[in-house]
Design a protein around this motif. Structure first.
Motif, PDB file in Angstrom:
ATOM      1  N   ALA A   9       0.831  -1.201   0.000  1.00 27.63           N
ATOM      2  CA  ALA A   9       0.000   0.000   0.000  1.00 27.63           C
ATOM      3  C   ALA A   9       0.867   1.254   0.000  1.00 27.63           C
ATOM      4  O   ALA A   9       0.548   2.236  -0.643  1.00 27.63           O
ATOM      5  CB  ALA A   9      -0.926  -0.019   1.208  1.00 27.63           C
ATOM      6  N   ALA A  10       1.973   1.194   0.729  1.00 26.26           N
ATOM      7  CA  ALA A  10       2.852   2.354   0.809  1.00 26.26           C
ATOM      8  C   ALA A  10       3.579   2.589  -0.506  1.00 26.26           C
ATOM      9  O   ALA A  10       3.957   3.701  -0.826  1.00 26.26           O
ATOM     10  CB  ALA A  10       3.857   2.141   1.933  1.00 26.26           C
ATOM     11  N   THR A  11       3.798   1.519  -1.267  1.00 24.40           N
ATOM     12  CA  THR A  11       4.557   1.645  -2.514  1.00 24.40           C
ATOM     13  C   THR A  11       3.715   2.206  -3.643  1.00 24.40           C
ATOM     14  O   THR A  11       4.205   2.902  -4.501  1.00 24.40           O
ATOM     15  CB  THR A  11       5.097   0.257  -2.948  1.00 24.40           C
ATOM     16  OG1 THR A  11       5.634  -0.376  -1.800  1.00 24.40           O
ATOM     17  CG2 THR A  11       6.179   0.378  -3.971  1.00 24.40           C
ATOM     18  N   ARG A  12       2.430   1.854  -3.673  1.00 27.57           N
ATOM     19  CA  ARG A  12       1.565   2.370  -4.748  1.00 27.57           C
ATOM     20  C   ARG A  12       0.233   2.784  -4.160  1.00 27.57           C
ATOM     21  O   ARG A  12      -0.456   1.991  -3.538  1.00 27.57           O
ATOM     22  CB  ARG A  12       1.386   1.307  -5.841  1.00 27.57           C
ATOM     23  CG  ARG A  12       0.528   1.814  -7.001  1.00 27.57           C
ATOM     24  CD  ARG A  12       0.868   1.133  -8.316  1.00 27.57           C
ATOM     25  NE  ARG A  12       0.643  -0.298  -8.343  1.00 27.57           N
ATOM     26  CZ  ARG A  12      -0.556  -0.874  -8.526  1.00 27.57           C
ATOM     27  NH1 ARG A  12      -1.637  -0.129  -8.654  1.00 27.57           N
ATOM     28  NH2 ARG A  12      -0.666  -2.186  -8.559  1.00 27.57           N
ATOM     29  N   GLY A  62       0.587  -8.356  -7.095  1.00 27.16           N
ATOM     30  CA  GLY A  62       1.593  -7.576  -6.366  1.00 27.16           C
ATOM     31  C   GLY A  62       1.706  -6.173  -6.920  1.00 27.16           C
ATOM     32  O   GLY A  62       1.192  -5.856  -7.996  1.00 27.16           O
ATOM     33  N   VAL A  63       2.413  -5.335  -6.201  1.00 29.82           N
ATOM     34  CA  VAL A  63       2.480  -3.907  -6.487  1.00 29.82           C
ATOM     35  C   VAL A  63       3.029  -3.566  -7.872  1.00 29.82           C
ATOM     36  O   VAL A  63       2.680  -2.555  -8.463  1.00 29.82           O
ATOM     37  CB  VAL A  63       3.285  -3.187  -5.373  1.00 29.82           C
ATOM     38  CG1 VAL A  63       4.756  -3.553  -5.423  1.00 29.82           C
ATOM     39  CG2 VAL A  63       3.072  -1.696  -5.436  1.00 29.82           C
ATOM     40  N   SER A  64       3.880  -4.434  -8.396  1.00 24.20           N
ATOM     41  CA  SER A  64       4.483  -4.134  -9.699  1.00 24.20           C
ATOM     42  C   SER A  64       3.577  -4.532 -10.869  1.00 24.20           C
ATOM     43  O   SER A  64       3.943  -4.353 -12.028  1.00 24.20           O
ATOM     44  CB  SER A  64       5.833  -4.859  -9.826  1.00 24.20           C
ATOM     45  OG  SER A  64       5.631  -6.253  -9.738  1.00 24.20           O
ATOM     46  N   THR A  65       2.409  -5.092 -10.572  1.00 20.41           N
ATOM     47  CA  THR A  65       1.493  -5.519 -11.639  1.00 20.41           C
ATOM     48  C   THR A  65       0.220  -4.670 -11.610  1.00 20.41           C
ATOM     49  O   THR A  65      -0.110  -4.074 -10.588  1.00 20.41           O
ATOM     50  CB  THR A  65       1.111  -7.014 -11.489  1.00 20.41           C
ATOM     51  OG1 THR A  65       0.348  -7.174 -10.285  1.00 20.41           O
ATOM     52  CG2 THR A  65       2.348  -7.904 -11.432  1.00 20.41           C
ATOM     53  N   VAL A  66      -0.494  -4.647 -12.740  1.00 17.43           N
ATOM     54  CA  VAL A  66      -1.700  -3.805 -12.845  1.00 17.43           C
ATOM     55  C   VAL A  66      -2.864  -4.424 -12.076  1.00 17.43           C
ATOM     56  O   VAL A  66      -2.870  -5.621 -11.784  1.00 17.43           O
ATOM     57  CB  VAL A  66      -2.086  -3.567 -14.321  1.00 17.43           C
ATOM     58  CG1 VAL A  66      -0.969  -2.858 -15.061  1.00 17.43           C
ATOM     59  CG2 VAL A  66      -2.472  -4.849 -15.029  1.00 17.43           C
ATOM     60  N   ASP A  67      -3.856  -3.590 -11.779  1.00 15.46           N
ATOM     61  CA  ASP A  67      -5.002  -4.017 -10.976  1.00 15.46           C
ATOM     62  C   ASP A  67      -6.205  -4.429 -11.827  1.00 15.46           C
ATOM     63  O   ASP A  67      -6.943  -5.340 -11.471  1.00 15.46           O
ATOM     64  CB  ASP A  67      -5.451  -2.882 -10.052  1.00 15.46           C
ATOM     65  CG  ASP A  67      -4.290  -2.294  -9.261  1.00 15.46           C
ATOM     66  OD1 ASP A  67      -3.580  -3.078  -8.608  1.00 15.46           O
ATOM     67  OD2 ASP A  67      -4.077  -1.065  -9.330  1.00 15.46           O
ATOM     68  N   ILE A  68      -6.404  -3.711 -12.932  1.00 13.84           N
ATOM     69  CA  ILE A  68      -7.618  -3.863 -13.748  1.00 13.84           C
ATOM     70  C   ILE A  68      -7.253  -3.890 -15.225  1.00 13.84           C
ATOM     71  O   ILE A  68      -6.351  -3.161 -15.663  1.00 13.84           O
ATOM     72  CB  ILE A  68      -8.602  -2.691 -13.465  1.00 13.84           C
ATOM     73  CG1 ILE A  68      -9.083  -2.730 -12.009  1.00 13.84           C
ATOM     74  CG2 ILE A  68      -9.784  -2.698 -14.435  1.00 13.84           C
ATOM     75  CD1 ILE A  68      -9.905  -1.519 -11.575  1.00 13.84           C
ATOM     76  N   LYS A 278      -8.939  -9.720  -7.533  1.00 12.41           N
ATOM     77  CA  LYS A 278      -9.519  -9.688  -6.176  1.00 12.41           C
ATOM     78  C   LYS A 278      -8.419  -9.537  -5.120  1.00 12.41           C
ATOM     79  O   LYS A 278      -8.612  -8.870  -4.102  1.00 12.41           O
ATOM     80  CB  LYS A 278     -10.330 -10.969  -5.931  1.00 12.41           C
ATOM     81  CG  LYS A 278     -11.088 -10.952  -4.610  1.00 12.41           C
ATOM     82  CD  LYS A 278     -11.992 -12.152  -4.442  1.00 12.41           C
ATOM     83  CE  LYS A 278     -12.675 -12.137  -3.081  1.00 12.41           C
ATOM     84  NZ  LYS A 278     -13.608 -13.267  -2.916  1.00 12.41           N
ATOM     85  N   ALA A 279      -7.260 -10.129  -5.398  1.00 14.83           N
ATOM     86  CA  ALA A 279      -6.143 -10.080  -4.440  1.00 14.83           C
ATOM     87  C   ALA A 279      -5.666  -8.644  -4.172  1.00 14.83           C
ATOM     88  O   ALA A 279      -5.040  -8.370  -3.150  1.00 14.83           O
ATOM     89  CB  ALA A 279      -4.968 -10.913  -4.962  1.00 14.83           C
ATOM     90  N   HIS A 280      -5.958  -7.719  -5.103  1.00 20.27           N
ATOM     91  CA  HIS A 280      -5.501  -6.330  -4.935  1.00 20.27           C
ATOM     92  C   HIS A 280      -6.515  -5.456  -4.194  1.00 20.27           C
ATOM     93  O   HIS A 280      -6.183  -4.352  -3.776  1.00 20.27           O
ATOM     94  CB  HIS A 280      -5.198  -5.706  -6.311  1.00 20.27           C
ATOM     95  CG  HIS A 280      -3.926  -6.194  -6.917  1.00 20.27           C
ATOM     96  ND1 HIS A 280      -3.235  -5.484  -7.871  1.00 20.27           N
ATOM     97  CD2 HIS A 280      -3.203  -7.327  -6.718  1.00 20.27           C
ATOM     98  CE1 HIS A 280      -2.146  -6.162  -8.237  1.00 20.27           C
ATOM     99  NE2 HIS A 280      -2.118  -7.290  -7.544  1.00 20.27           N
ATOM    100  N   VAL A 281      -7.763  -5.959  -4.058  1.00 21.30           N
ATOM    101  CA  VAL A 281      -8.807  -5.176  -3.372  1.00 21.30           C
ATOM    102  C   VAL A 281      -8.459  -5.110  -1.880  1.00 21.30           C
ATOM    103  O   VAL A 281      -8.171  -6.125  -1.248  1.00 21.30           O
ATOM    104  CB  VAL A 281     -10.206  -5.798  -3.579  1.00 21.30           C
ATOM    105  CG1 VAL A 281     -11.257  -4.983  -2.823  1.00 21.30           C
ATOM    106  CG2 VAL A 281     -10.554  -5.861  -5.056  1.00 21.30           C
TER     107      VAL A 281
END
Length: 335
Positions: A9-12, A62-68, A278-281
Motif C-alpha cells: 500500500a505504501a509503494t503504490r 503484487g504492487v508491480s502488476t496492474v489491478d484492472i 480480487k487479491a488487490h482489493v
C-alpha cells in the motif's frame, strides 16, 4: 502478511488500469470523477489494446502488476489459463455495457451500404473463386465495385486496428465471419476443420487494402477526414463523439444507433468488460470504491454519464445482477 500488505500500500497509492482502447474513454471519465469526488487518487488508465492489457494483467499479483484490465471482448480461455498459471487466481469479471463496431467514412463522401458478405470479400486474405467453384484464391478485388456491382468504383482502403485489439477480434468474428459463412461450403468447413474455417474467415489481406492504423481511434477519424475515399473501423462511441466528421455505413440494412445496438438488430455489436484482481482489493487503495462508482446508476445507468460518452447500457435486471456480483467480489469460476 500485514507488514507485506502495508508495504504494498505504501509503494503504490493509485489504481493502475490497462487494456482496450474502446473501453478507455469510459474508464477515463469514471476515473476522473472518482478522483474528484473521493479522497483517493485518480486511477492511471493506459490504452494498450485488449490483448496487450491481458498480457500485462496476467503477469502476476503484487504492487508491480496492474489491478484492472479493460476489454472489448470477453477474456479468452488461453488468457484465463495464463492468469491462473501466473498466480492471478481470483478474477472479478465486470460486464459494463455494449458497443457497436462501425465502418465509417468522411461526411464529405457518400455513405456506404454494405453487407457482411461485402466486408468479407473486400478484406479477407483468401476468398472464394469468382467462377463459383469451391476453391479459395488470393483476394483479387481492388475496388468496392469488384466486390459488388452496386457499390462505388473506389479503391478498397480500410483503416483499422492491429491484431492486439479487441475491436479487431470482434470485427473479425462479427463482420468478417458473418459474411464468410454466407458461403455454405465454407460454413460446412467449421464442423470438419475449425482451424481452417477460422483462418479463412478471420485472416485479413496484407496487400495494402487493409491498413493497420494503431490503437488510437481518434487518429483513424483524422485520417478519414483527410482521405474521403477510405473507410475506418472503430467503436460506436467514437462515431457518436465525431458525428460532425464521420458517418457510419449501413450493414445488412441496419444503421448503428443506441436502439439497434441495444436490441441486437445491428449485426456488429459486442459487450464491453473490465477484469479486476480480487487479491488487490483492500491492498491498493480505492479499488472497491472505484467498482462502486463504475456500477452506480449515475455512471452506467440509462441516464448515466457513460451513455453521454456513447456506451449502450445494460438492462435494469442485468445491471442489478452484475452490481450484486461485483459488490460481493465473486470471482469468475470458468468460461
Amino acid at each position: 502478511m500485514l507488514a507485506a500488505t502495508s508495504a504494498v500500500a505504501a509503494t503504490r497509492d493509485s489504481i493502475s488500469v490497462v487494456g482496450s482502447s474502446t473501453v478507455f474513454p469510459f474508464s477515463k471519465v469514471v476515473a476522473e470523477r472518482f478522483g474528484r469526488s473521493t479522497s483517493f487518487k485518480t486511477p492511471t488508465i493506459e490504452s494498450t489494446g485488449t490483448g496487450g492489457g491481458f498480457k500485462e494483467f496476467c503477469k502476476g499479483t503484487g504492487v508491480s502488476t496492474v489491478d484492472i484490465s479493460n476489454a472489448s471482448r470477453r477474456i479468452k480461455q488461453s488468457e484465463f489459463d495464463m492468469c491462473k498459471a501466473n498466480g492471478v487466481k481470483d478474477i472479478v469479471e465486470v460486464l459494463i455495457g455494449y458497443d457497436g463496431i462501425v465502418l465509417a467514412n468522411s461526411v464529405k463522401a457518400t455513405p456506404f451500404k454494405l453487407t457482411r458478405r461485402d466486408i468479407f470479400l473486400a478484406l479477407a486474405k483468401e476468398v472464394p473463386a469468382a467462377d463459383g467453384s469451391e476453391k479459395l484464391v488470393a483476394n483479387p478485388y481492388k475496388t468496392w465495385k469488384d466486390v459488388n456491382p452496386t457499390l462505388p468504383a473506389t479503391k478498397i482502403e480500410v483503416l483499422g486496428p492491429p491484431p492486439t485489439s479487441g475491436t479487431r477480434d470482434a470485427f473479425a468474428e462479427l463482420a468478417m465471419e458473418g459474411g464468410c459463412k454466407t458461403f455454405p461450403w465454407i460454413k460446412a468447413m467449421k464442423k470438419k476443420n475449425k482451424a481452417k474455417y477460422k483462418a479463412v474467415c478471420h485472416i485479413v489481406r496484407e496487400d495494402g487494402a487493409y491498413v493497420e492504423a494503431g490503437e488510437n481511434d481518434n487518429l483513424i477519424v483524422q485520417k478519414l477526414n483527410a482521405n474521403p475515399n477510405a473507410l475506418g473501423i472503430f467503436g460506436f462511441s467514437f462515431l457518436d463523439q465525431n458525428a460532425d466528421k464521420v458517418q457510419a455505413s449501413l450493414i445488412d440494412s441496419e444503421a448503428p444507433t443506441f436502439e439497434t445496438i441495444a436490441d441486437g438488430s445491428y449485426p456488429v455489436s459486442r459487450p464491453l468488460y473490465f477484469y479486476v484482481k480480487k487479491a488487490h482489493v483492500g491492498v491498493i487503495p480505492g479499488i472497491a470504491e472505484y467498482l462502486a462508482e463504475f456500477t452506480s446508476e449515475k455512471a452506467w445507468g440509462e441516464e448515466g454519464y457513460l451513455t453521454d460518452k456513447g456506451m449502450i447500457p445494460l438492462s435494469d435486471e442485468k445491471r442489478a445482477e452484475i452490481k450484486k456480483r461485483v459488490s460481493n467480489l465473486e470471482p469468475l469460476k470458468a468460461l
